[in-house]
Design a protein around this motif. Structure first.
Motif, PDB file in Angstrom:
ATOM      1  N   VAL A  82       0.854  -1.182   0.000  1.00  0.00           N
ATOM      2  CA  VAL A  82       0.000   0.000   0.000  1.00  0.00           C
ATOM      3  C   VAL A  82       0.891   1.233   0.000  1.00  0.00           C
ATOM      4  CG1 VAL A  82      -2.025   1.082   1.076  1.00  0.00           C
ATOM      5  CG2 VAL A  82      -1.607  -1.358   1.405  1.00  0.00           C
ATOM      6  N   ASP A  83       0.404   2.317  -0.579  1.00  0.00           N
ATOM      7  CA  ASP A  83       1.204   3.540  -0.693  1.00  0.00           C
ATOM      8  C   ASP A  83       0.851   4.514   0.437  1.00  0.00           C
ATOM      9  OD1 ASP A  83       2.886   5.459  -1.636  1.00  0.00           O
ATOM     10  OD2 ASP A  83       1.920   5.694  -3.592  1.00  0.00           O
ATOM     11  N   ASP A  84       1.809   4.773   1.296  1.00  0.00           N
ATOM     12  CA  ASP A  84       1.650   5.781   2.365  1.00  0.00           C
ATOM     13  C   ASP A  84       0.663   5.386   3.463  1.00  0.00           C
ATOM     14  OD1 ASP A  84       3.327   7.231   0.707  1.00  0.00           O
ATOM     15  OD2 ASP A  84       2.140   9.071   0.724  1.00  0.00           O
ATOM     16  N   LEU A  85       0.354   4.115   3.606  1.00  0.00           N
ATOM     17  CA  LEU A  85      -0.533   3.688   4.699  1.00  0.00           C
ATOM     18  C   LEU A  85       0.229   3.755   6.020  1.00  0.00           C
ATOM     19  CD1 LEU A  85      -3.404   2.267   5.204  1.00  0.00           C
ATOM     20  CD2 LEU A  85      -2.062   0.155   5.377  1.00  0.00           C
ATOM     21  N   THR A 124      10.543   6.985   1.888  1.00  0.00           N
ATOM     22  CA  THR A 124       9.626   7.415   0.817  1.00  0.00           C
ATOM     23  C   THR A 124       9.417   6.281  -0.191  1.00  0.00           C
ATOM     24  OG1 THR A 124      11.489   8.404  -0.374  1.00  0.00           O
ATOM     25  CG2 THR A 124      10.120   9.911   0.932  1.00  0.00           C
ATOM     26  N   CYS A 125       8.573   6.605  -1.199  1.00  0.00           N
ATOM     27  CA  CYS A 125       8.041   5.579  -2.118  1.00  0.00           C
ATOM     28  C   CYS A 125       9.097   4.856  -2.946  1.00  0.00           C
ATOM     29  CB  CYS A 125       7.055   6.226  -3.094  1.00  0.00           C
ATOM     30  SG  CYS A 125       5.862   7.342  -2.349  1.00  0.00           S
ATOM     31  N   THR A 126       9.778   5.606  -3.823  1.00  0.00           N
ATOM     32  CA  THR A 126      10.731   4.996  -4.754  1.00  0.00           C
ATOM     33  C   THR A 126      11.810   4.199  -4.018  1.00  0.00           C
ATOM     34  OG1 THR A 126      10.317   6.664  -6.440  1.00  0.00           O
ATOM     35  CG2 THR A 126      12.435   5.527  -6.556  1.00  0.00           C
ATOM     36  N   GLY A 179      -0.149  -2.122 -10.604  1.00  0.00           N
ATOM     37  CA  GLY A 179      -0.445  -0.886  -9.886  1.00  0.00           C
ATOM     38  C   GLY A 179       0.604   0.167 -10.135  1.00  0.00           C
ATOM     39  N   LYS A 180       1.045   0.774  -9.045  1.00  0.00           N
ATOM     40  CA  LYS A 180       2.029   1.854  -9.166  1.00  0.00           C
ATOM     41  C   LYS A 180       3.441   1.287  -9.277  1.00  0.00           C
ATOM     42  CE  LYS A 180       4.108   5.319  -6.159  1.00  0.00           C
ATOM     43  NZ  LYS A 180       3.961   6.128  -4.944  1.00  0.00           N
ATOM     44  N   TRP A 181       4.222   1.790 -10.228  1.00  0.00           N
ATOM     45  CA  TRP A 181       5.602   1.346 -10.402  1.00  0.00           C
ATOM     46  C   TRP A 181       6.546   2.321  -9.710  1.00  0.00           C
ATOM     47  CZ3 TRP A 181       8.885  -2.275 -10.809  1.00  0.00           C
ATOM     48  CH2 TRP A 181      10.128  -2.147 -11.444  1.00  0.00           C
ATOM     49  N   VAL A 295      -3.026   4.578  -0.570  1.00  0.00           N
ATOM     50  CA  VAL A 295      -3.765   5.731  -0.124  1.00  0.00           C
ATOM     51  C   VAL A 295      -2.930   7.004  -0.217  1.00  0.00           C
ATOM     52  CG1 VAL A 295      -5.284   4.409   1.401  1.00  0.00           C
ATOM     53  CG2 VAL A 295      -3.031   5.056   2.224  1.00  0.00           C
ATOM     54  N   HIS A 296      -2.044   7.029  -1.245  1.00  0.00           N
ATOM     55  CA  HIS A 296      -1.267   8.253  -1.507  1.00  0.00           C
ATOM     56  C   HIS A 296      -2.232   9.367  -1.916  1.00  0.00           C
ATOM     57  CE1 HIS A 296       1.626  10.960  -3.371  1.00  0.00           C
ATOM     58  NE2 HIS A 296       2.616  10.211  -2.918  1.00  0.00           N
ATOM     59  N   PHE A 297      -1.955  10.598  -1.490  1.00  0.00           N
ATOM     60  CA  PHE A 297      -2.800  11.690  -1.950  1.00  0.00           C
ATOM     61  C   PHE A 297      -2.628  11.848  -3.471  1.00  0.00           C
ATOM     62  CE2 PHE A 297      -0.176  15.497  -2.941  1.00  0.00           C
ATOM     63  CZ  PHE A 297       1.067  15.018  -2.607  1.00  0.00           C
ATOM     64  N   SER A 348       3.254  -1.473   3.898  1.00  0.00           N
ATOM     65  CA  SER A 348       3.142  -0.134   3.307  1.00  0.00           C
ATOM     66  C   SER A 348       4.541   0.349   2.944  1.00  0.00           C
ATOM     67  CB  SER A 348       2.518   0.827   4.314  1.00  0.00           C
ATOM     68  OG  SER A 348       2.545   2.159   3.839  1.00  0.00           O
ATOM     69  N   ASP A 349       4.653   1.235   1.951  1.00  0.00           N
ATOM     70  CA  ASP A 349       5.987   1.622   1.482  1.00  0.00           C
ATOM     71  C   ASP A 349       6.649   2.717   2.317  1.00  0.00           C
ATOM     72  OD1 ASP A 349       4.392   3.724   0.603  1.00  0.00           O
ATOM     73  OD2 ASP A 349       5.438   3.941  -1.302  1.00  0.00           O
ATOM     74  N   ASN A 350       5.877   3.338   3.199  1.00  0.00           N
ATOM     75  CA  ASN A 350       6.446   4.325   4.138  1.00  0.00           C
ATOM     76  C   ASN A 350       5.333   4.753   5.094  1.00  0.00           C
ATOM     77  OD1 ASN A 350       6.405   6.071   1.196  1.00  0.00           O
ATOM     78  ND2 ASN A 350       5.075   6.827   2.819  1.00  0.00           N
ATOM     79  N   GLY A 351       5.687   5.592   6.062  1.00  0.00           N
ATOM     80  CA  GLY A 351       4.707   6.037   7.041  1.00  0.00           C
ATOM     81  C   GLY A 351       3.798   7.127   6.487  1.00  0.00           C
ATOM     82  N   GLY A 368       6.541  11.467  10.335  1.00  0.00           N
ATOM     83  CA  GLY A 368       5.982  10.649   9.261  1.00  0.00           C
ATOM     84  C   GLY A 368       6.907  10.512   8.075  1.00  0.00           C
ATOM     85  N   LYS A 369       6.290  10.296   6.931  1.00  0.00           N
ATOM     86  CA  LYS A 369       7.001  10.061   5.663  1.00  0.00           C
ATOM     87  C   LYS A 369       8.104  11.095   5.422  1.00  0.00           C
ATOM     88  CE  LYS A 369       5.992   9.882   0.680  1.00  0.00           C
ATOM     89  NZ  LYS A 369       4.924   9.886  -0.342  1.00  0.00           N
ATOM     90  N   GLY A 370       9.219  10.617   4.938  1.00  0.00           N
ATOM     91  CA  GLY A 370      10.333  11.519   4.627  1.00  0.00           C
ATOM     92  C   GLY A 370      11.359  11.571   5.736  1.00  0.00           C
TER      93      GLY A 370
HETATM   94 CA    CA Z   1       4.686   6.010  -0.521  1.00  0.00          CA
END
Ligand code: CA
Length: 540
Positions: A82-85, A124-126, A179-181, A295-297, A348-351, A368-370
């Motif tokens: 999941v993205d950013d969960l 972060t994501c990548t 999904g997202k790459w 759930v990324h914005f 999840s891929d990050n906070g 959080g994230k970052g």
């Molecule tokens: Ca992410």
């Protein structure tokens, strides 16, 4: 290539102060005999040392062999990413109904399997996606921060990286990412270029698409057509696409409106379900990363999901949709008779991205994230495999998402195919997951923010040699600086101070600092022979 002075300085600022006098960072410290604190032993020169657990490894080997004898083939591997969960969004982690978005299907995975409380992503994501795919820290692959449209990437990071998907595909698996790459869309950087047999999804991130279509959120761009035209002239692929190895890429549908984006995850779920059915029919083992766009914005509710969560907000509705999709794909596994032959890992891929609060993810931890505060990198981690992973297990043993690389190869029976010409930061944790009383083989999690080594987790202790200082509350990404700590690194006991609120590095944990310093030295030494890589994402 030598470790750059900046990195050496960062790592050794901590170590040199607190470890016994060390002449130079060029020498790898002699590995100590294992003891209660330093439990690891060397595995091979290019592999992260691990805690030996021979009994549980034997138990895991026997379980895998018995399963293969019964099914006649290797097991499937399914990762829900999941993205950013946030850690605190999932019911079994204290969220769910209490934050207005029940997660019964994800909770069921945890109750029927192993709930990990110390799973770590990259910030972060990548970077997290790169780490899962390669088993290597992002500083080694060069994928150190999210790729943005138009980024001047000067070198294809994948030219000299090897993915788990490629190794599995080469050894009888059908591999897909859906999904997202977010790991590059240029020639040589697409999923089928790096070892996947199939890709269905989009290349970038939701917010990059919504920026040119949401008039209320991005008026500076959307109300000025000439700016939109300029922004979209980068050549980025703005469609959901489908690619299969050896075939031309097919554009499935464009992403032109917020409704198009809102329904992405439904399309992704349909594709993954179909992929699982096809693999079951062909009796081919599969490796599938199902990478949600949510759930990324910016979150927009898919058809039927507006107001579906008790909270009724776009973010919470998105969590409910993600949970429903987990349930739907799990049902497909069951319907196709694959449930007992599939290792499922949910994470999840990050906070939480706190820059989007208050309708954002939740974590009980700091920031959080970052950041590499716990809130940025401590994520849900659930392993589920009926008949193979005992139901109801819980563990705070360390699990880095890097470990999915080695673990997937071990489950697929090709641990011996791990490359020997590069440093692999991941550890094979298959025995931790599979043995009924399995424990983690990881002693330390190393945390980086881009090219800054910032922190490490060792047992229940966490130390920061650099900290992410957020200058405006809930602006972890938008208004933060990375700063060196003072003379002493900051040290927290995460059992007694899980929110990292009160460092007691010198007053209480001087005895720990020696070990933290040694772990920093050991990590720094790996960069002498196996250097980091700069593909153009490094700030000058
Ligand atoms: Ca992410």
């Amino acid at each position: 290539m030598k470790t750059t002075p900046a990195v050496g300085a960062t790592l050794f600022a901590m170590a040199a102060l607190w470890a016994p006098a060390t002449p130079a960072p060029a020498q790898a410290p002699k590995p100590p005999a294992p003891n209660a604190l330093m439990q690891i032993v060397p595995v091979s020169p290019n592999l992260e040392p691990a805690i030996p657990r021979p009994a549980q490894e034997q138990a895991a080997r026997e379980k895998l062999a018995a399963l293969e004898k019964r099914t006649g083939r290797k097991p499937n591997i399914l990762v829900f990413l999941v993205d950013d969960l946030g850690y605190g969004d999932v019911g079994v982690y204290g969220g769910g109904v209490s934050v207005g978005s029940p997660t019964p299907h994800i909770d069921a995975l945890a109750r029927g399997g192993l709930r990990l409380t110390s799973t770590y992503s990259q910030p972060t994501c990548t970077p997290t996606r790169a780490a899962i795919n390669t088993g290597r820290l992002p500083v080694r692959s060069g994928l150190t921060r999210p790729i943005l449209t138009g980024d001047p990437i000067k070198k294809n990071p994948w030219a000299d990286e090897v993915t788990a998907a490629k190794l599995l595909s080469d050894n009888g698996y059908r591999t897909a990412v859906v999904g997202k790459w977010h790991l590059g869309e240029a020639e040589g950087m697409k999923p089928v270029d790096v070892g996947y047999d199939e890709f269905f999804g989009f290349f970038m991130v939701v917010s990059e698409y919504s920026a040119y279509m949401d008039r209320r959120r991005y008026p500076e761009l959307v109300t000025k057509p000439d700016r939109v035209k300029a922004f979209r002239s980068t050549g980025a692929i703005e469609d959901i696409v489908e690619t299969r190895k050896g075939q031309p890429m097919k554009k499935v549908r464009p992403l032109e409106t917020v409704d198009d984006i809102a329904n992405c995850d439904q399309d992704f779920a349909n594709y993954s379900a179909d992929f699982i059915r096809r693999a079951a029919q062909d009796k081919t083992p599969f490796y599938l990363i199902h990478a949600f766009s949510k759930v990324h914005f910016d979150n927009w509710p898919a058809k039927g999901y507006q107001g579906k969560s008790p909270a009724g907000t776009p973010y919470r509705d998105a969590v409910v949709e993600v949970d429903d999709i987990v349930g739907r794909i799990m049902q497909t596994l069951k319907d196709t008779g694959q449930l007992e032959n599939t290792l499922v890992f949910f994470t999840s891929d990050n906070g939480p991205n706190e820059d989007t609060c208050p309708d954002c993810a939740y974590t009980p931890f700091r920031r959080g994230k970052g950041t590499t505060w716990e809130g940025g990198v401590r994520v849900p981690g659930i392993a589920y495999w009926p008949g193979m992973i005992q139901a109801g297990r819980e563990s705070d043993g360390l699990f880095d998402l890097l470990d999915l690389f080695n673990t997937s190869l071990a489950v697929g029976g090709i641990a011996d195919k791990i490359p020997t010409d590069r440093y692999i930061d991941g550890i094979d944790q298959s025995a931790f997951l599979l043995a009924d009383t399995g424990e983690s083989k990881r002693q330390t999690v190393y945390m980086w923010v881009e090219y800054d080594f910032t922190a490490l987790r060792f047992h229940e202790f966490k130390t920061h040699s650099k900290v992410l200082n957020v200058h405006n509350t809930f602006n972890d990404l938008s208004e933060a600086t990375t700063e060196r700590t003072g003379m002493a690194p900051w040290v927290y006991n995460l059992y007694s101070d899980p929110k990292e609120q009160l460092s007691r590095s010198t007053s209480q944990f001087e005895w720990v600092l020696i070990y933290l310093g040694k772990e920093g030295l050991r990590h720094a030494a790996t960069f002498e022979k196996y250097p980091m890589k700069d593909i153009g994402l490094r700030k000058q």
